[in-house]
Structures are given as structure tokens and as C-alpha cells.
Design a protein around this motif. Structure first.
Motif, PDB file in Angstrom:
ATOM      1  N   SER A 360      48.019 -12.550  44.612  1.00  0.00           N
ATOM      2  CA  SER A 360      48.795 -12.162  45.792  1.00  0.00           C
ATOM      3  C   SER A 360      50.052 -11.397  45.396  1.00  0.00           C
ATOM      4  CB  SER A 360      49.167 -13.388  46.625  1.00  0.00           C
ATOM      5  OG  SER A 360      49.979 -14.277  45.884  1.00  0.00           O
ATOM      6  N   LEU A 363      49.192  -7.851  45.519  1.00  0.00           N
ATOM      7  CA  LEU A 363      49.179  -7.346  46.894  1.00  0.00           C
ATOM      8  C   LEU A 363      50.591  -7.050  47.381  1.00  0.00           C
ATOM      9  CD1 LEU A 363      47.751  -6.710  49.539  1.00  0.00           C
ATOM     10  CD2 LEU A 363      47.749  -9.162  50.047  1.00  0.00           C
ATOM     11  N   LEU A 385      46.559 -10.678  58.000  1.00  0.00           N
ATOM     12  CA  LEU A 385      45.979 -11.781  57.239  1.00  0.00           C
ATOM     13  C   LEU A 385      45.967 -13.120  57.977  1.00  0.00           C
ATOM     14  CD1 LEU A 385      47.623 -11.008  53.775  1.00  0.00           C
ATOM     15  CD2 LEU A 385      45.313 -10.415  54.542  1.00  0.00           C
ATOM     16  N   ASN A 405      36.485 -14.732  54.121  1.00  0.00           N
ATOM     17  CA  ASN A 405      36.944 -13.366  53.850  1.00  0.00           C
ATOM     18  C   ASN A 405      36.399 -12.826  52.534  1.00  0.00           C
ATOM     19  OD1 ASN A 405      38.395 -12.842  56.172  1.00  0.00           O
ATOM     20  ND2 ASN A 405      40.302 -13.691  55.375  1.00  0.00           N
ATOM     21  N   TRP A 411      38.683  -8.524  52.896  1.00  0.00           N
ATOM     22  CA  TRP A 411      40.023  -8.149  52.432  1.00  0.00           C
ATOM     23  C   TRP A 411      40.176  -6.630  52.328  1.00  0.00           C
ATOM     24  CZ3 TRP A 411      42.982 -12.023  53.109  1.00  0.00           C
ATOM     25  CH2 TRP A 411      42.589 -13.313  52.811  1.00  0.00           C
ATOM     26  N   GLU A 412      39.172  -5.980  51.759  1.00  0.00           N
ATOM     27  CA  GLU A 412      39.283  -4.524  51.603  1.00  0.00           C
ATOM     28  C   GLU A 412      39.312  -3.827  52.955  1.00  0.00           C
ATOM     29  OE1 GLU A 412      37.265  -0.686  49.337  1.00  0.00           O
ATOM     30  OE2 GLU A 412      36.533  -2.716  48.930  1.00  0.00           O
ATOM     31  N   MET A 456      41.893  -5.709  44.742  1.00  0.00           N
ATOM     32  CA  MET A 456      40.722  -6.543  45.009  1.00  0.00           C
ATOM     33  C   MET A 456      40.277  -7.293  43.758  1.00  0.00           C
ATOM     34  SD  MET A 456      39.985  -6.349  48.191  1.00  0.00           S
ATOM     35  CE  MET A 456      41.754  -6.309  48.362  1.00  0.00           C
ATOM     36  N   ASN A 460      40.566 -11.699  43.284  1.00  0.00           N
ATOM     37  CA  ASN A 460      39.183 -12.152  43.393  1.00  0.00           C
ATOM     38  C   ASN A 460      39.009 -13.563  42.803  1.00  0.00           C
ATOM     39  OD1 ASN A 460      36.428 -11.827  44.020  1.00  0.00           O
ATOM     40  ND2 ASN A 460      35.994 -11.247  41.899  1.00  0.00           N
TER      41      ASN A 460
END
Length: 594
Positions: A360, A363, A385, A405, A411-412, A456, A460
């Protein structure tokens, strides 16, 4: 320095022992590993000292100016040069051979004492292990359009604000701002050799008394002519707007063909408009220095946007030899606390030159490096989200939301509309994203390629999703091996590393009320693993910000506001300490008055 405290007779004896030698910019004075029987004192100019290391870039030891000396170790040791010395600008040196050196040691005691003091000072510097950075003093600014010419004035003003003296050598006729910098015009009507000689002579004069020289020119003329003008520059900045990038790149490629050594010290600088979030990619590969830089210039010179201030600050820190990095750790929804901490730092004018993120943290790093304000990024990510009400009502629904998800590759689809096909190298701030390859069992650090794909890979989670098969690797969450990637940043040039650890404290209620479900147990295993790997990486971190997120569940993205407040509180607590450390770093970056 070697002659400090000598009387007139001793000074005359030293002077009679020396001979003058001259070196052009980029010329090697001595090379590591070669035999040698002389040392040097800098009379005029500036030299750069580096040492070669196996399979790694050369390490910068020091820059030396007038009065300083080098090469004495070869006369005191085994006769083999221990470093490489290169002239930075036109440089005049005084050479002292082995025989004369031995004679001075015997007949001039104060000469020997000064030499000893220098050696002790060098040893003390090495023991502190403070990393030395390139601090170029002569910078060539090559303008490829009318709009890029604003950079010289902005850069001079930012350096003046840091207490530096600046002179601009320019071929333009219009006025430069700010008015406090010295401006010297290069006569356009002179033949090339006279213009080049004028530039060299003026740079040599100014370098003795000023901290910076900006040589501001256009890309006009043949590549050989431009190379001749830029030859004295320690660093060249090729300034280009996106709409003229192809032509500017072609001109730079021609210059690289005419002067490969000049291309190797040239950086590409993108000059972006306010509405350009990402830079283009270069039309083709160029044999130039990395990294490139992105600078946003506002159309209204009376108003300065946040993006313009931040991008200019990064250029100035590059020149002053300091780079600030921030490492953002993993923690699923708790990663939203990063944005609260970054919001505090942004409000205080503290922003970063390099970012590394895991899971995260990758992100949140993508949002930061992509140019979003932390509060804007927080709102957008919360909206994208937050689980649907059905998931929040089900027992264990948040964990199932996370699992769903991953299984649906959602997510993508959530993130791609915000960044499109932007690549990591197009971001305003360089971002390194961590994943783990299960084939080789090693961490993978991405700083180029599709930005969404890199994130991603990093988020993962192996318990919830299959590995991403790419480039012969099986990629999973970077937190498996490195949940707080502070160690990545010094490798990429950071001098000072702030880390934000959002799993520094584990939730205390696990298993107290009821026996955990399988999915809850897997999430707890991820928490414990992240907690352990973060502790292993603490040695590369200068300051830790540790928000208390122990009251928040792994997948509860709906509590973005509270998580951000936890990050904000943690950043506020360490803010005085951080400001003090940055002030010390800034003081170290300020050149001593000449």
C-alpha cells in the motif's frame, strides 16, 4: 594550506620547488592505479577526486579549490595513485616532485606540520562516513524554446534565497530576474573561438569568487560549436517543452555524437505546463546522465503554484548535493495513514526528491509522485477503495472484500482511470516500487515501466492472489521481504531518509474475543511478517514516523479520515526533530564563503 605559517625565506624555497601545469575541463590530472612521483597544489580552478570500486559507480571523495592540495599520499606510500583527479574547469596547478618534496620535509618543519594536519583532517572526515555528493558550480542551460528561458531567472532566484552568489553568462538580450544576480552578456557578433575564450575566461574568474555560474545559451549553431561553448560546464541541462521534444532530442543526439564526454554529464529537463501532470517519454534513448527532471512553470509569473515550487526546489537540492527520500511501508488500508503524514510535511514545505514504496506504500507513493496533493489523493482513494455496504455488513466482510478484489482483478480497473498508461519514469518525482520474485526468492525494485503494473505487483498478497507472471518472474507483495524500503533510497542517491511505518504497532485484540477465521489468520500473518521485516531495515533510516494504526482493520478503507489523522498526529510529534535534522543538512550543503 601547505604554506600556512611559513616565513618569507621558506615561502621562496617552496616556490622554487614548484612548476606550473595546466588542465582543461574534463582532463584527467592523475588516474587511480597509475604510478606517480609528484603531488599538486591548486593555484586556479577546481578539481574533482574520485575512487573506483568494483562493479559500482566511482565514489566522490572531494572537490578541491585554490590553495588545496592532493597527490601527497603517493609520495608518502608505495608510489601508486590511490584516486583519480579530474579538472572541473580550466585549472592551473603547481606540481611538486618526489625529490623536492623530500627536501622540503627535511628543511621546512612547518611544511611537514601542515601536511600532517591535512592528513588528520582527511582521516576525521572518513571516520564520520558522511556521504559526499556532486555539487556542480558551473551549469550550462541549453534552451530549446522561448519558454524554457525562464528557468535561468527562477534558478538564480532560488539559489540567491539560499544565500549563494550567482552569476549568469547569457547570449540573450532581454532582462533576467531576479535583479540581484550578476549578468554578463556574451557578445553574439564575435567569432566562435572568441566567444568560447570569453566564456572560459569569465567562468575561471567567477569560479574563484562565486558559488555558481549559469551559462544560459540557445541550441543554435553546429553541434561542434555548441560543444565548444559548453565544454567548461560541470553539468549541462537540456531544457525542453513536451511539444518540441522530438526536435530537441535530435539536436541533443547530434551533440552526443560530436562530444560524448559532454553528453555523459548532460541531464534532460522537462519544462511542463500547469495542466501537464506527466512528462512525455523521450523520443529515443540518449547517452546522457540520469535522472531527468520535471519542472512545472506557471503561465502567470506573479503566481507560483505548489508544483512549480516543489520542482524548482528539487533542482536546487540537486545542485547543493542533497536529496531527501521517503520510504512508505505496506499495511493495506492502514497505508492511508501515509497521506496524513505527508499532508503535514507538505504543509510545512517539506517534500521529497525520491520515494520508495512497498504494497500500500507503493500505491500512496504513486499518488504522491504523480502530483496529487495528499488531501486530494485521500479523498479519491477513499471513494475508489471503500467496500460496498454489503461487505461491511457481513461477518468478516472486509477480508472477503479484499479477497474478492484480488480474485476479480478489480484493483487495476479502479486505478487505471486515474493514471492511464503513465510510466514510472514520467512521474514528477522518481518512485521505486518493491515486489518479490518467488522464482529467485529476491526482491524486485521497479523504477521504470508501466506505473499501474508495478503497483499491482507490489500489492499482490500471496495469500489472496496468484503470483503475477511477468518477465520470467512470479511476483507477489514486496512486504514478504521488505515492508519498509528505506534501504532502497540511499542506493538511488538519497542523503537523508524519512520512513513512515504504518504497522509499527500490531493490533492487540487478535483472537481475544473468538477464534479467528482462516482469512483473518492469514491477514494477521501478513501483519506479523510486515512488522518483523520493517524492524530489519531500520539501519538505513534517519527519522521514523510511526502512526498508531492498531485500532484499524487490515481491509477497512472506509476509515480513511481516521487513518489520515493518525498519520498526521505521528508526523506532528516528530516535526521539531525533523526540522532540526534538515536544518543541519542544509547548513552542510551551504558552500563556505570564498
Amino acid at each position: 594550506m601547505l604554506c600556512r605559517g611559513l616565513d618569507q625565506a621558506e615561502l621562496r624555497l617552496v616556490a622554487e620547488s614548484l612548476r606550473t601545469v595546466k588542465f582543461a575541463p574534463g582532463q584527467v590530472v592523475m588516474k587511480q592505479g597509475d604510478a606517480g612521483r609528484s603531488m599538486f597544489i591548486v593555484l586556479h580552478g577546481r578539481v574533482r577526486i574520485t575512487i573506483e570500486r568494483d562493479r559500482r559507480p566511482p565514489r566522490l571523495l572531494a572537490y578541491l579549490g585554490p590553495g588545496e592540495h592532493f597527490g601527497d599520499m603517493v609520495l608518502l606510500g608505495d608510489g601508486v595513485r590511490s584516486a583519480t583527479v579530474t579538472a572541473v574547469v580550466d585549472t592551473e596547478l603547481l606540481e611538486l616532485n618526489q625529490e623536492q618534496f623530500n627536501q622540503l620535509l627535511l628543511t621546512v618543519p612547518e611544511f611537514s606540520a601542515n601536511l600532517g594536519r591535512t592528513l588528520v583532517s582527511r582521516l576525521r572526515q572518513e571516520m564520520t562516513r558522511r556521504r559526499r555528493r556532486e555539487r556542480p558550480t558551473v551549469i550550462g542551460l541549453v534552451n530549446t524554446s522561448a519558454r524554457t528561458r525562464a528557468i535561468a531567472g527562477h534558478l538564480a532566484g532560488a539559489l540567491l534565497a539560499k544565500g549563494e552568489a550567482v552569476e549568469v553568462l547569457t547570449d540573450r538580450e532581454d532582462e533576467l530576474t531576479p535583479q540581484r544576480c550578476l549578468v554578463e552578456r556574451i557578445p553574439a557578433g564575435l567569432p566562435l573561438d572568441e566567444r568560447a575564450r570569453t566564456v572560459r575566461e569569465r567562468i575561471q574568474q567567477v569560479a574563484q569568487h562565486h558559488h555558481r555560474v549559469l551559462l544560459d545559451v540557445t541550441q543554435a549553431g553546429t553541434p561542434a560549436e555548441l560543444a565548444e561553448l559548453l565544454a567548461p560546464c560541470e553539468e549541462v541541462w537540456w531544457l525542453s517543452e513536451s511539444r518540441y521534444a522530438e526536435g530537441a532530442a535530435n539536436r541533443l543526439r547530434e551533440l552526443a555524437g560530436a562530444a560524448a564526454d559532454l553528453a555523459a554529464r548532460t541531464h534532460w529537463i522537462w519544462i511542463l505546463r500547469k495542466d501537464e501532470r506527466f512528462s512525455p517519454t523521450l523520443p529515443f534513448e540518449l547517452p546522457i546522465a540520469r535522472p531527468d527532471f520535471k519542472v512545472t512553470l506557471d503561465d502567470d509569473p506573479q503566481r507560483t503554484s505548489r508544483r512549480q515550487r516543489h520542482s524548482l526546489d528539487r533542482l536546487v537540492r540537486h545542485l547543493r548535493g542533497t536529496r531527501l527520500g521517503v520510504a512508505l511501508g505496506g499495511g493495506a488500508a492502514r497505508g492511508l495513514a501515509h497521506l496524513g503524514a505527508l499532508r503535514v510535511l507538505d504543509r510545512e514545505g517539506i517534500h521529497f526528491d525520491l520515494v520508495a514504496g512497498t504494497s500500500s506504500g507503493a500505491l500512496m507513493g504513486l499518488a504522491y509522485c504523480g502530483g496529487w496533493r495528499p488531501d486530494v489523493a485521500l479523498e479519491e482513494l477513499k471513494r475508489a477503495l471503500t467496500p460496498a455496504r454489503l461487505f461491511r455488513a457481513l461477518p468478516g466482510g472486509l477480508q472477503w472484500y479484499l479477497w474478492s478484489n484480488f480474485r476479480r482483478a478489480a484493483w487495476e480497473r479502479m486505478l487505471r482511470p486515474y493514471l492511464g498508461d503513465a510510466r514510472l519514469e514520467q512521474l514528477a518525482v522518481p518512485l521505486s516500487v518493491l515486489a518479490v520474485d518467488l522464482v529467485q526468492g529476491v526482491q524486485v525494485v521497479r523504477d521504470r515501466g508501466d506505473a499501474i503494473n508495478a503497483v499491482m505487483e507490489s500489492i499482490n498478497l500471496p495469500y489472496l492472489s496468484r503470483p503475477i507472471m511477468r518477465d520470467g518472474m512470479a511476483l507477489v507483495d514486496g512486504g514478504v521481504l521488505n515492508n519498509l524500503p528505506g534501504d532502497v533510497l540511499p542506493e538511488r542517491g538519497a542523503d537523508f531518509v524519512v520512513a513512515i511505518d504504518v504497522v509499527a504497532k500490531l493490533p492487540a485484540d487478535f483472537g481475544r474475543r473468538k477464534r479467528p477465521r482462516i482469512l483473518e489468520t492469514l491477514m494477521r500473518v501478513t501483519d506479523v511478517q510486515a512488522f518483523g521485516t520493517s524492524a530489519l531495515r531500520a539501519g538505513s533510516i534517519d527519522l521514523l514516523i510511526a502512526p498508531d494504526t492498531s485500532d484499524y482493520q487490515f481491509a477497512d478503507f472506509s476509515r480513511a479520515k481516521e487513518l489520515a489523522e493518525a498519520g498526521e498526529k505521528a508526523a506532528q510529534e516528530v516535526l521539531p526533530q525533523l526540522k532540526q535534522l534538515l536544518a543541519e543538512l542544509e547548513a552542510d550543503a551551504t558552500p563556505a564563503s570564498k
